[in-house]
Write a protein that holds these residues in place. Structure first.
Motif, PDB file in Angstrom:
ATOM      1  N   ALA A  53     -13.052  15.271 -16.734  1.00  0.00           N
ATOM      2  CA  ALA A  53     -12.332  14.968 -15.502  1.00  0.00           C
ATOM      3  C   ALA A  53     -12.069  13.470 -15.456  1.00  0.00           C
ATOM      4  O   ALA A  53     -12.885  12.679 -15.910  1.00  0.00           O
ATOM      5  CB  ALA A  53     -13.171  15.387 -14.302  1.00  0.00           C
ATOM      6  N   PHE A  54     -10.934  13.096 -14.912  1.00  0.00           N
ATOM      7  CA  PHE A  54     -10.604  11.689 -14.769  1.00  0.00           C
ATOM      8  C   PHE A  54     -10.685  11.319 -13.297  1.00  0.00           C
ATOM      9  O   PHE A  54     -10.209  12.058 -12.440  1.00  0.00           O
ATOM     10  CB  PHE A  54      -9.211  11.394 -15.336  1.00  0.00           C
ATOM     11  CG  PHE A  54      -9.152  11.588 -16.827  1.00  0.00           C
ATOM     12  CD1 PHE A  54      -9.594  10.593 -17.678  1.00  0.00           C
ATOM     13  CD2 PHE A  54      -8.699  12.771 -17.368  1.00  0.00           C
ATOM     14  CE1 PHE A  54      -9.577  10.772 -19.056  1.00  0.00           C
ATOM     15  CE2 PHE A  54      -8.677  12.957 -18.744  1.00  0.00           C
ATOM     16  CZ  PHE A  54      -9.110  11.963 -19.579  1.00  0.00           C
ATOM     17  N   VAL A  55     -11.326  10.209 -13.020  1.00  0.00           N
ATOM     18  CA  VAL A  55     -11.520   9.757 -11.645  1.00  0.00           C
ATOM     19  C   VAL A  55     -11.119   8.303 -11.532  1.00  0.00           C
ATOM     20  O   VAL A  55     -10.902   7.624 -12.528  1.00  0.00           O
ATOM     21  CB  VAL A  55     -13.001   9.909 -11.208  1.00  0.00           C
ATOM     22  CG1 VAL A  55     -13.410  11.358 -11.179  1.00  0.00           C
ATOM     23  CG2 VAL A  55     -13.931   9.093 -12.077  1.00  0.00           C
ATOM     24  N   ARG A  56     -11.060   7.822 -10.313  1.00  0.00           N
ATOM     25  CA  ARG A  56     -10.808   6.412 -10.050  1.00  0.00           C
ATOM     26  C   ARG A  56     -11.834   5.959  -9.031  1.00  0.00           C
ATOM     27  O   ARG A  56     -11.982   6.567  -7.988  1.00  0.00           O
ATOM     28  CB  ARG A  56      -9.393   6.213  -9.515  1.00  0.00           C
ATOM     29  CG  ARG A  56      -9.094   4.754  -9.219  1.00  0.00           C
ATOM     30  CD  ARG A  56      -7.645   4.513  -8.951  1.00  0.00           C
ATOM     31  NE  ARG A  56      -6.971   4.567 -10.240  1.00  0.00           N
ATOM     32  CZ  ARG A  56      -5.690   4.827 -10.383  1.00  0.00           C
ATOM     33  NH1 ARG A  56      -4.950   5.083  -9.345  1.00  0.00           N
ATOM     34  NH2 ARG A  56      -5.141   4.845 -11.576  1.00  0.00           N
ATOM     35  N   GLY A  57     -12.550   4.900  -9.362  1.00  0.00           N
ATOM     36  CA  GLY A  57     -13.561   4.377  -8.459  1.00  0.00           C
ATOM     37  C   GLY A  57     -12.937   3.688  -7.264  1.00  0.00           C
ATOM     38  O   GLY A  57     -11.796   3.242  -7.307  1.00  0.00           O
ATOM     39  N   VAL A  58     -13.699   3.609  -6.190  1.00  0.00           N
ATOM     40  CA  VAL A  58     -13.238   2.962  -4.963  1.00  0.00           C
ATOM     41  C   VAL A  58     -14.101   1.729  -4.735  1.00  0.00           C
ATOM     42  O   VAL A  58     -15.318   1.788  -4.909  1.00  0.00           O
ATOM     43  CB  VAL A  58     -13.385   3.936  -3.773  1.00  0.00           C
ATOM     44  CG1 VAL A  58     -12.964   3.268  -2.482  1.00  0.00           C
ATOM     45  CG2 VAL A  58     -12.589   5.198  -4.020  1.00  0.00           C
ATOM     46  N   GLY A  59     -13.484   0.617  -4.354  1.00  0.00           N
ATOM     47  CA  GLY A  59     -14.248  -0.583  -4.044  1.00  0.00           C
ATOM     48  C   GLY A  59     -13.829  -1.756  -4.891  1.00  0.00           C
ATOM     49  O   GLY A  59     -12.877  -1.679  -5.664  1.00  0.00           O
ATOM     50  N   GLY A  60     -14.586  -2.852  -4.756  1.00  0.00           N
ATOM     51  CA  GLY A  60     -14.300  -4.075  -5.496  1.00  0.00           C
ATOM     52  C   GLY A  60     -14.803  -4.009  -6.918  1.00  0.00           C
ATOM     53  O   GLY A  60     -15.404  -3.027  -7.336  1.00  0.00           O
ATOM     54  N   ARG A  61     -14.592  -5.076  -7.649  1.00  0.00           N
ATOM     55  CA  ARG A  61     -14.985  -5.111  -9.064  1.00  0.00           C
ATOM     56  C   ARG A  61     -16.491  -4.969  -9.234  1.00  0.00           C
ATOM     57  O   ARG A  61     -16.950  -4.234 -10.092  1.00  0.00           O
ATOM     58  CB  ARG A  61     -14.493  -6.420  -9.705  1.00  0.00           C
ATOM     59  CG  ARG A  61     -15.039  -6.679 -11.086  1.00  0.00           C
ATOM     60  CD  ARG A  61     -14.446  -5.757 -12.117  1.00  0.00           C
ATOM     61  NE  ARG A  61     -15.145  -5.996 -13.389  1.00  0.00           N
ATOM     62  CZ  ARG A  61     -15.244  -5.136 -14.350  1.00  0.00           C
ATOM     63  NH1 ARG A  61     -14.699  -3.954 -14.233  1.00  0.00           N
ATOM     64  NH2 ARG A  61     -15.882  -5.419 -15.450  1.00  0.00           N
ATOM     65  N   ALA A  62     -17.289  -5.643  -8.435  1.00  0.00           N
ATOM     66  CA  ALA A  62     -18.737  -5.613  -8.634  1.00  0.00           C
ATOM     67  C   ALA A  62     -19.307  -4.216  -8.400  1.00  0.00           C
ATOM     68  O   ALA A  62     -20.120  -3.749  -9.174  1.00  0.00           O
ATOM     69  CB  ALA A  62     -19.415  -6.622  -7.725  1.00  0.00           C
ATOM     70  N   ASP A  63     -18.914  -3.559  -7.329  1.00  0.00           N
ATOM     71  CA  ASP A  63     -19.423  -2.218  -7.029  1.00  0.00           C
ATOM     72  C   ASP A  63     -18.261  -1.252  -6.876  1.00  0.00           C
ATOM     73  O   ASP A  63     -17.413  -1.429  -6.006  1.00  0.00           O
ATOM     74  CB  ASP A  63     -20.249  -2.206  -5.740  1.00  0.00           C
ATOM     75  CG  ASP A  63     -21.661  -2.711  -5.940  1.00  0.00           C
ATOM     76  OD1 ASP A  63     -22.205  -2.500  -7.032  1.00  0.00           O
ATOM     77  OD2 ASP A  63     -22.217  -3.313  -5.009  1.00  0.00           O
ATOM     78  N   LYS A  64     -18.248  -0.238  -7.721  1.00  0.00           N
ATOM     79  CA  LYS A  64     -17.269   0.843  -7.615  1.00  0.00           C
ATOM     80  C   LYS A  64     -18.013   2.082  -7.167  1.00  0.00           C
ATOM     81  O   LYS A  64     -19.098   2.393  -7.686  1.00  0.00           O
ATOM     82  CB  LYS A  64     -16.590   1.130  -8.961  1.00  0.00           C
ATOM     83  CG  LYS A  64     -15.558   0.128  -9.359  1.00  0.00           C
ATOM     84  CD  LYS A  64     -14.270   0.383  -8.626  1.00  0.00           C
ATOM     85  CE  LYS A  64     -13.195  -0.512  -9.195  1.00  0.00           C
ATOM     86  NZ  LYS A  64     -11.921  -0.292  -8.595  1.00  0.00           N
TER      87      LYS A  64
END
Length: 179
Positions: A53-64
């Motif tokens: 599965a392909f996903v996209r993280g949410v948030g800034g660079r330090a914490d996704k």
């Protein structure tokens, strides 16, 4: 001396051997280009058939933030080069790059392991090195659980050979929590 005679004389002394005629050169170039395009289409077809599965993280660079996986399996965030894997009620966040030469690794669902397509290094689902040219396990990101989200720190990447303690503890228990 006329220009054509100078060119012929230069070609006779060329260290590349016999002078190819222009048509022969162009024919060879077209054939090689078509072979290269054909090889790329075969490889890209194989890559698109991977059971992940392909996903996209949410948030800034330090914490996704990624959702806690509901079952064992693998999710890939190609934009951030992160693999989230759930194995035996633990979640791991790995770098998508093989530690040997930074080639993107693949999940082989049928064999229940990761493998580098370039030199065939193999890894267990929790990122431990099995065999191949690599010399260590997959690099792990620091992570923590926040409710139903996994917070992955993309600025904290641990190598098994340099950060052994951090690497061995870089996972989150994902057993269903009691309410």
């Amino acid at each position: 001396m006329p220009r054509d005679e100078a060119v012929d004389r230069d070609c006779e002394s060329c260290p590349l051997g016999e002078f190819l005629e222009r048509r022969e050169f162009l024919r060879e170039a077209v054939v090689r280009a078509l072979l290269a395009v054909g090889a790329m289409s075969v490889l890209s077809g194989r890559a698109s058939a991977l059971p992940v599965a392909f996903v996209r993280g949410v948030g800034g660079r330090a914490d996704k933030a990624y959702p806690v996986p509901a079952a064992d399996g693998v999710m890939i965030d190609k934009d951030e080069s992160v693999i989230i894997a759930r194995v035996d009620n633990r979640a791991y966040a790995f770098s998508l790059a093989c530690p040997h030469q930074n080639t993107a690794i693949r999940w082989e669902a049928a064999n229940h392991r990761f493998q580098c397509p370039k030199h065939k290094s193999r890894y267990t689902p929790d990122g431990k090195f099995i065999e191949g040219r690599a010399t260590r396990g997959l690099d792990r990101f620091a992570m923590r659980r926040d409710g139903e989200q996994l917070q992955v720190n993309l600025d904290a990447l641990y190598r098994e050979d340099k950060n052994a303690v951090e690497w061995s503890t870089a996972f989150v228990d994902v057993v269903a929590r009691e309410k």
